[in-house]
Design a protein around this motif. Structure first.
Motif, short mmCIF file in Angstrom:
data_model
loop_
_atom_site.label_atom_id
_atom_site.label_comp_id
_atom_site.label_asym_id
_atom_site.label_seq_id
_atom_site.Cartn_x
_atom_site.Cartn_y
_atom_site.Cartn_z
N LEU A 288 7.40 4.88 4.16
CA LEU A 288 6.01 5.04 3.69
C LEU A 288 5.05 5.03 4.86
CD1 LEU A 288 5.87 2.80 0.49
CD2 LEU A 288 5.42 5.26 0.61
N ALA A 289 5.29 4.15 5.81
CA ALA A 289 4.43 4.07 7.00
C ALA A 289 4.51 5.37 7.79
CB ALA A 289 4.82 2.88 7.87
N MET A 290 5.71 5.88 8.00
CA MET A 290 5.87 7.14 8.74
C MET A 290 5.12 8.27 8.04
SD MET A 290 9.32 9.31 9.54
CE MET A 290 9.19 11.03 10.04
N GLY A 291 5.34 8.41 6.74
CA GLY A 291 4.68 9.47 5.99
C GLY A 291 3.17 9.30 5.92
N GLY A 292 2.72 8.07 5.75
CA GLY A 292 1.28 7.81 5.67
C GLY A 292 0.57 8.11 6.98
N VAL A 293 1.17 7.66 8.09
CA VAL A 293 0.57 7.95 9.39
C VAL A 293 0.60 9.45 9.66
CG1 VAL A 293 0.85 7.62 11.89
CG2 VAL A 293 1.01 5.66 10.34
N ALA A 294 1.72 10.10 9.34
CA ALA A 294 1.82 11.55 9.55
C ALA A 294 0.77 12.28 8.72
CB ALA A 294 3.22 12.03 9.20
N PHE A 295 0.56 11.86 7.48
CA PHE A 295 -0.43 12.49 6.62
C PHE A 295 -1.84 12.33 7.21
CE2 PHE A 295 -3.50 12.25 3.10
CZ PHE A 295 -3.30 13.50 2.52
N ILE A 296 -2.16 11.14 7.66
CA ILE A 296 -3.48 10.89 8.27
C ILE A 296 -3.66 11.76 9.52
CG2 ILE A 296 -4.87 9.16 9.49
CD1 ILE A 296 -3.69 7.10 7.43
N LEU A 297 -2.64 11.83 10.35
CA LEU A 297 -2.72 12.66 11.56
C LEU A 297 -2.87 14.14 11.22
CD1 LEU A 297 0.00 10.93 13.78
CD2 LEU A 297 -2.49 10.85 14.08
N LEU A 298 -2.10 14.61 10.24
CA LEU A 298 -2.18 16.02 9.84
C LEU A 298 -3.56 16.35 9.29
CD1 LEU A 298 -0.51 18.70 9.44
CD2 LEU A 298 -0.23 17.93 7.07
N MET A 299 -4.07 15.51 8.41
CA MET A 299 -5.38 15.78 7.83
C MET A 299 -6.48 15.69 8.88
SD MET A 299 -4.59 16.63 4.83
CE MET A 299 -6.20 16.80 4.11
N SER A 300 -6.34 14.74 9.81
CA SER A 300 -7.32 14.62 10.89
C SER A 300 -7.32 15.87 11.77
CB SER A 300 -7.03 13.38 11.75
OG SER A 300 -7.15 12.21 10.97
N ALA A 301 -6.12 16.36 12.08
CA ALA A 301 -6.02 17.57 12.90
C ALA A 301 -6.60 18.78 12.16
CB ALA A 301 -4.55 17.83 13.27
N GLU A 302 -6.34 18.86 10.87
CA GLU A 302 -6.87 19.98 10.08
C GLU A 302 -8.40 19.92 10.02
OE1 GLU A 302 -6.70 21.21 5.51
OE2 GLU A 302 -4.79 21.43 6.55
N ILE A 303 -8.94 18.75 9.81
CA ILE A 303 -10.40 18.59 9.76
C ILE A 303 -11.00 18.91 11.13
CG2 ILE A 303 -12.25 16.88 9.51
CD1 ILE A 303 -10.41 15.61 7.27
N ALA A 304 -10.36 18.41 12.19
CA ALA A 304 -10.86 18.69 13.55
C ALA A 304 -10.81 20.18 13.85
CB ALA A 304 -10.05 17.91 14.58
N LEU A 305 -9.78 20.86 13.40
CA LEU A 305 -9.70 22.30 13.61
C LEU A 305 -10.85 23.01 12.91
CD1 LEU A 305 -8.14 24.77 14.69
CD2 LEU A 305 -6.87 24.77 12.53
N GLY A 306 -11.16 22.60 11.69
CA GLY A 306 -12.28 23.20 10.97
C GLY A 306 -13.61 22.97 11.67
N VAL A 307 -13.82 21.75 12.13
CA VAL A 307 -15.11 21.39 12.74
C VAL A 307 -15.21 21.94 14.17
CG1 VAL A 307 -16.54 19.46 13.52
CG2 VAL A 307 -15.41 19.34 11.29
N ILE A 308 -14.21 21.63 14.99
CA ILE A 308 -14.27 22.01 16.40
C ILE A 308 -13.82 23.46 16.61
CG2 ILE A 308 -13.35 21.51 18.70
CD1 ILE A 308 -13.05 18.55 17.66
N GLY A 309 -12.71 23.82 15.99
CA GLY A 309 -12.16 25.15 16.21
C GLY A 309 -12.92 26.27 15.53
N PHE A 310 -13.40 26.01 14.32
CA PHE A 310 -14.07 27.06 13.55
C PHE A 310 -15.56 26.82 13.35
CE2 PHE A 310 -9.59 27.38 11.95
CZ PHE A 310 -9.29 28.56 12.60
N GLY A 311 -16.07 25.72 13.90
CA GLY A 311 -17.50 25.44 13.85
C GLY A 311 -18.06 25.15 12.47
N GLN A 312 -17.23 24.70 11.55
CA GLN A 312 -17.71 24.36 10.22
C GLN A 312 -18.33 22.96 10.26
OE1 GLN A 312 -13.76 24.91 8.35
NE2 GLN A 312 -14.86 26.16 6.86
N PRO A 313 -19.39 22.74 9.51
CA PRO A 313 -19.91 21.37 9.40
C PRO A 313 -18.88 20.46 8.72
CG PRO A 313 -21.48 22.98 8.54
CD PRO A 313 -20.21 23.71 8.80
N LEU A 314 -18.82 19.22 9.14
CA LEU A 314 -17.86 18.27 8.58
C LEU A 314 -17.98 18.20 7.07
CD1 LEU A 314 -15.68 16.12 8.91
CD2 LEU A 314 -17.50 14.45 9.33
N ALA A 315 -19.20 18.15 6.55
CA ALA A 315 -19.40 18.07 5.10
C ALA A 315 -18.78 19.26 4.39
CB ALA A 315 -20.88 17.97 4.78
#
Length: 134
Positions: free
Chosen positions: A72-99
């Motif tokens: 559960l810890a492995m999957g939970g940390v992986a999920f948080i990292l994946l979602m963080s990377a996806e959100i960062a890609l949207g904000v930093i990579g594609f210039g979308q507002p965080l909201a």
């Protein structure tokens, strides 16, 4: 605990990279031809198959014990990292507002992908429950 974090980070990183490639193909090739929902419905099973293989490999590579809390810890940390990377890609990579990135998850069209990401996070546990050996 460091082996759990290493397994989670490599699992998330490899799947993020695969998702970036497949997502690019989905957007450029499939979406114009069949629409966003069908394109997502095609991509998610491929990503889940990759998640199965990569999770199994990382569990074996890092020696993650066959214990529910650790998986559960492995999957939970992986999920948080994946979602963080996806959100960062949207904000930093594609210039979308965080909201805008965050509210996008409320769009029913994105629920297929979000469901896949949740299963991605549960994959180390599913491997345990299935009795899959590395």
């Amino acid at each position: 605990m460091s082996r759990i974090a290493a397994a989670a980070a490599s699992y998330a990183g490899l799947i993020f990279a695969a998702g970036f490639v497949l997502g690019t193909l989905r957007v450029l090739v499939l979406v114009p031809r069949i629409g966003a929902v069908w394109a997502e419905a095609i991509e998610v099973p491929i990503m889940l198959a990759l998640s199965f293989l990569v999770a199994r490999w990382q569990v074996a590579r890092h020696g993650v014990p066959a214990r529910l809390p650790l998986r559960l810890a492995m999957g939970g940390v992986a999920f948080i990292l994946l979602m963080s990377a996806e959100i960062a890609l949207g904000v930093i990579g594609f210039g979308q507002p965080l909201a805008e990135v965050l509210t996008g998850y409320g769009d029913p069209q994105r629920w297929i992908g979000l469901g896949g990401q949740i299963v991605f996070g549960l994959m180390p546990v599913l491997l345990l429950l299935r009795g899959t050996r590395p």
